[in-house]
Write a protein that holds these residues in place. Structure first.
Motif, PDB file in Angstrom:
ATOM      1  N   GLY A   1       0.819  -1.203   0.000  1.00 46.30           N
ATOM      2  CA  GLY A   1       0.000   0.000   0.000  1.00 46.30           C
ATOM      3  C   GLY A   1       0.852   1.252   0.000  1.00 46.30           C
ATOM      4  N   ARG A   2       0.186   2.384   0.239  1.00 45.78           N
ATOM      5  CA  ARG A   2       0.896   3.652   0.129  1.00 45.78           C
ATOM      6  C   ARG A   2       1.508   4.118   1.449  1.00 45.78           C
ATOM      7  NH1 ARG A   2       1.435   7.806  -3.249  1.00 45.78           N
ATOM      8  NH2 ARG A   2       1.651   9.925  -2.411  1.00 45.78           N
ATOM      9  N   ASP A   3       0.814   3.940   2.556  1.00 46.89           N
ATOM     10  CA  ASP A   3       1.240   4.529   3.823  1.00 46.89           C
ATOM     11  C   ASP A   3       1.388   3.468   4.913  1.00 46.89           C
ATOM     12  OD1 ASP A   3       1.075   7.248   2.843  1.00 46.89           O
ATOM     13  OD2 ASP A   3      -1.100   7.017   2.953  1.00 46.89           O
ATOM     14  N   VAL A   4       2.375   3.684   5.779  1.00 47.28           N
ATOM     15  CA  VAL A   4       2.525   2.906   7.005  1.00 47.28           C
ATOM     16  C   VAL A   4       2.692   3.884   8.161  1.00 47.28           C
ATOM     17  CG1 VAL A   4       3.493   0.828   5.948  1.00 47.28           C
ATOM     18  CG2 VAL A   4       5.016   2.698   6.625  1.00 47.28           C
ATOM     19  N   TYR A   5       2.379   3.401   9.380  1.00 42.92           N
ATOM     20  CA  TYR A   5       2.318   4.313  10.526  1.00 42.92           C
ATOM     21  C   TYR A   5       3.064   3.758  11.745  1.00 42.92           C
ATOM     22  CZ  TYR A   5      -1.546   5.564   7.469  1.00 42.92           C
ATOM     23  OH  TYR A   5      -2.302   5.877   6.373  1.00 42.92           O
ATOM     24  N   PHE A   6       4.142   3.000  11.480  1.00 37.62           N
ATOM     25  CA  PHE A   6       4.922   2.471  12.590  1.00 37.62           C
ATOM     26  C   PHE A   6       5.513   3.610  13.430  1.00 37.62           C
ATOM     27  CE2 PHE A   6       5.293  -0.880   9.288  1.00 37.62           C
ATOM     28  CZ  PHE A   6       4.679  -1.910   9.983  1.00 37.62           C
ATOM     29  N   ASP A   7       5.990   4.651  12.755  1.00 37.83           N
ATOM     30  CA  ASP A   7       6.600   5.763  13.474  1.00 37.83           C
ATOM     31  C   ASP A   7       5.584   6.488  14.345  1.00 37.83           C
ATOM     32  OD1 ASP A   7       5.290   6.493  11.167  1.00 37.83           O
ATOM     33  OD2 ASP A   7       6.507   8.283  10.846  1.00 37.83           O
ATOM     34  N   ALA A   8       4.350   6.618  13.850  1.00 41.29           N
ATOM     35  CA  ALA A   8       3.318   7.298  14.635  1.00 41.29           C
ATOM     36  C   ALA A   8       3.007   6.528  15.915  1.00 41.29           C
ATOM     37  CB  ALA A   8       2.056   7.467  13.799  1.00 41.29           C
TER      38      ALA A   8
END
Length: 725
Positions: free
Chosen positions: A203-210
């Motif tokens: 996909g386009r986005d990942v949010y591990f950092d968030a």
């Protein structure tokens, strides 16, 4: 037939403490008690055990106090009930409690360090992915590699750093309630799941950092809260520390033996030398002396004691040698009774539920329901499970209760910093909330309305010069006050100190006396604290003393009245000095001769009448009332135990600090309510946007951070009110 084996239950009989009425108490260490919900659950379950009359949890010490009725109760049943509830317990040991607290602190520090490591290293892989949003596209293979690296670093860090929140959320759900950690835990776990899904499906986005960043910021607040509790030592322990570490026992043959305080038994004959504190309650068998009871009763003048009189532990022996017959063990002394009053007050105060928790009780279930309906509704409307889940996660992230969680703490931190600059130290996270609600103020006299140092009234230089040589030879508090009023000079010779009476010596070849009226040979007038001086066969001179009123006492009390507060004085001192001080300060309601129990009873009576009391005190006789009051303040010159029992401590000689604290607390209360309103307005706008798909998890994280920033900026508006000092 299957056989079952039940592990033998430990015998807790030796840990029971019997009372004179036949009942018993048991103290247990329950290390897994961490919140108000845990407290209520434990107390409810233990109270239901047959034979138990009361159960109270001290959250800061993880201590459970269980009271059994006379002739009944099974300590093993209490432990079994706690085990079944998921809260293992052991007999209370202060050292073990300290180890539990230290272990919890280490776990928080380690989790915070892991989260910080995860934030820094996950960003190395997230920034290139973000760059694609601005036209600097990565190749598909490179982008997928960056996603995997971000997950490999970020996910384990988030899972480990989130353990304090996950455990808290699980305990809350087991208790059939939802605290602030529940949406945080669900949001973090679903964010990780969505991020891995996006990585696998390219996909386009990942949010591990968030996820890791959110946990890092939350852990900072959690660790600061833990340090605040850990650094606030027990007021009751400080009170008991005033007892002597040992006592001198007189044997049958007159031999003196130093024994531990805990070994003193009723009936023991003890020796108390000048300068020592009385180790236990007792009756004087032989000797005459002056006792300084100011820490126990608030009386500024020393009290003369002689054979046949009862005395209390903690009093300071000033002059003569005393032989004392112990009437109580150290655990049953008056000082220990005051410590128990403080302990009970601290336990009752820990039941206070913060405004944010009350809001979360309604807020959290609503957010979960909305997220679930978003997922179900999106899937039913044809979005597909992946897109519906992304919308549900966006709802959880955008409505993450960070702003709600910051609504009160941000205001408290700002208000505490402003008060610190005004000379007021705020010790309790909820102190300002309680202080904003007070409608009645109770002042102690000695050391609070007054400065706590006797001073000479209407000094006559010639008279002072005559008495000064004898005053310089005495350690009596009033003699020291007389010495301070005199310049440096000679000291009388051939000085003899008569315990409980005064001092006698030779000045320029003439015998003179300084002390009580009868000792000098004149009748006492009894209308003030006094010392008499005179040469043999000559005119006698009277010196009067009083404790000086704080310079702005009357002004501060008038300011409190102007804010709608009623004011009262409770003192252990004599009626005459109390009446004069109250009149000078402009207080019409006052009581003198109050014992520590009297002050506690007065505060409880005011609370029963619907008042929210602010207690301002400094001595041991105030410690129980400080612990029981709705809010409590103590001057910086107060006894350490009283400072620890108080919520706020102020420095300097001016009572303006009390008015300033009330003003800032009220301002903080208004800002907290405004922050709740801002958080509600934000969610009213952001949640529908996320439900309709206008907000993805990335934008949701930005919006959530912005809402927290707005709440923090509003908290900075917390002012110091109208009072200027």
């Amino acid at each position: 037939m299957a056989l079952t084996y039940a592990a033998p239950r430990a015998d807790l009989g030796p840990f029971l403490r019997r009372s004179d009425a036949g009942g018993a108490t048991l103290e247990l260490l329950v290390p897994d008690v961490r919140c108000a919900g845990c407290m209520a659950k434990v107390e409810r379950a233990v109270t239901a055990v047959p034979g138990v009359t009361a159960a109270r949890v001290n959250l800061s010490q993880k201590r459970l106090l269980v009271e059994f009725r006379a002739g009944g109760g099974d300590p093993g049943g209490v432990v079994a009930a706690l085990d079944a509830l998921g809260y293992p317990s052991t007999p209370y040991d202060p050292q073990a409690a300290g180890q539990v607290r230290d272990r919890e602190g280490r776990e928080l520090i380690l989790a915070m360090a892991v989260a910080g490591f995860g934030v820094m290293n996950t960003m190395m892989f997230s920034v290139p992915i973000w760059a694609g949003l601005f036209g600097q596209e990565l190749g598909p293979a490179t982008r997928t590699l960056m996603m995997w690296f971000s997950g490999i670093v970020g996910a384990p860090c988030a899972l480990y750093a989130g353990l304090p929140f996950f455990r808290s959320a699980w305990r809350s759900l087991r208790a059939r309630r939802a605290n602030m950690d529940v949406p945080i835990s669900i949001g973090v776990l679903l964010t990780l799941a969505i991020s891995f899904s996006e990585t696998i499906l390219r996909g386009r986005d990942v949010y591990f950092d968030a996820a890791v960043s959110l946990l890092f910021l939350l852990l900072i607040g959690r660790w600061l809260e833990h340090r605040l509790r850990a650094r606030a030592s027990s007021a009751a322990a400080d009170l008991l520390a005033l007892q002597a570490a040992s006592a001198t026992r007189i044997g049958p043959n007159g031999a003196l033996t130093a024994i531990p305080l805990n070994d003193v038994a009723p009936g023991d004959l003890l020796l108390v030398r000048p300068g020592d504190r009385l180790p236990v309650d007792g009756e004087i068998v032989e000797g005459v002396s002056d006792l300084d009871n100011s820490l126990l009763t608030g009386e500024t003048a020393p009290v003369v004691v002689a054979a046949g009189q009862g005395v209390r532990a903690g009093a300071l022996n000033l002059s003569g040698v005393l032989r004392l017959r112990a009437t109580a063990a150290s655990a049953d002394s008056a000082l220990a009774a005051i410590a128990r009053l403080v302990e009970l007050g601290a336990q009752a105060r820990s039941r206070y539920v913060r405004l944010a928790d009350k809001a979360a009780a309604v807020y959290v279930p609503v957010v979960h329901t909305v997220a679930l309906l978003t997922f179900a509704g999106g899937w039913a409307l044809g979005l597909g499970p992946r897109e519906a889940l992304i919308r549900a996660v966006a709802v959880l992230i955008v409505t993450c209760p960070c702003a709600l969680g910051l609504a009160v703490p941000a205001v408290q931190i700002t208000a505490s910093a402003r008060l610190f600059r005004k000379g007021v130290l705020v010790k309790s996270g909820a102190a300002l909330e309680r202080l904003a609600e007070v409608d009645h103020v109770v002042f102690d006299k000695t050391g609070v309305l007054t400065l706590g140092h006797p001073r000479l009234i209407d000094p006559v230089p010639g008279a002072i010069a005559l008495a000064a040589p004898l005053a310089r030879a005495s350690r009596h508090p009033l003699a020291r006050a007389l010495t301070e009023a005199a310049c440096d000079g000679p000291v009388a010779t051939a000085v003899v100190e008569h315990a409980g009476q005064g001092v006698e010596g030779t000045i320029n070849g003439r015998r003179a006396r300084l002390g009580r009226a009868a000792f000098v040979g004149v009748p006492s007038r009894g209308d003030a604290t006094e010392l008499w001086f005179g040469f043999e066969g000559d005119t006698k001179i009277r010196f009067r003393f009083e404790d000086a009123l704080r310079p702005d006492a009357a002004e501060a009390i008038a300011a409190l009245r102007g804010r709608g507060l009623t004011v009262e004085v409770l003192s252990g001192d004599l009626p005459g000095p109390v009446a004069r001080m109250a009149e000078a300060a402009g207080v019409s309601a006052w009581r003198a001769g109050c014992t520590p129990q009297d002050k506690v009873a007065a505060v409880e009576a005011l609370a029963a009448a619907g008042h929210k009391v602010l207690m301002v005190g400094d001595g041991l006789n105030d410690a129980g009332a400080l612990a029981r009051a709705h809010a409590a303040m103590a001057p910086g010159t107060a006894l350490e135990a009283s400072q620890n029992a108080a919520d706020l401590v102020f420095s300097g000689e001016r009572l303006a600090a009390v008015v300033t604290a009330v003003d800032v607390a009220r301002s903080a209360h208004r800002r907290a309510l405004e922050n709740f309103g801002l958080a509600a307005l934000y969610n009213a706008i952001a949640a529908p946007a996320a439900i309709l798909g206008f907000v993805n998890p990335f934008v949701a994280a930005i919006a959530m951070s912005a809402s927290s920033l707005v709440v923090t900026l509003n908290a900075l508006r917390t002012g110091a009110g109208r009072w200027t000092s």
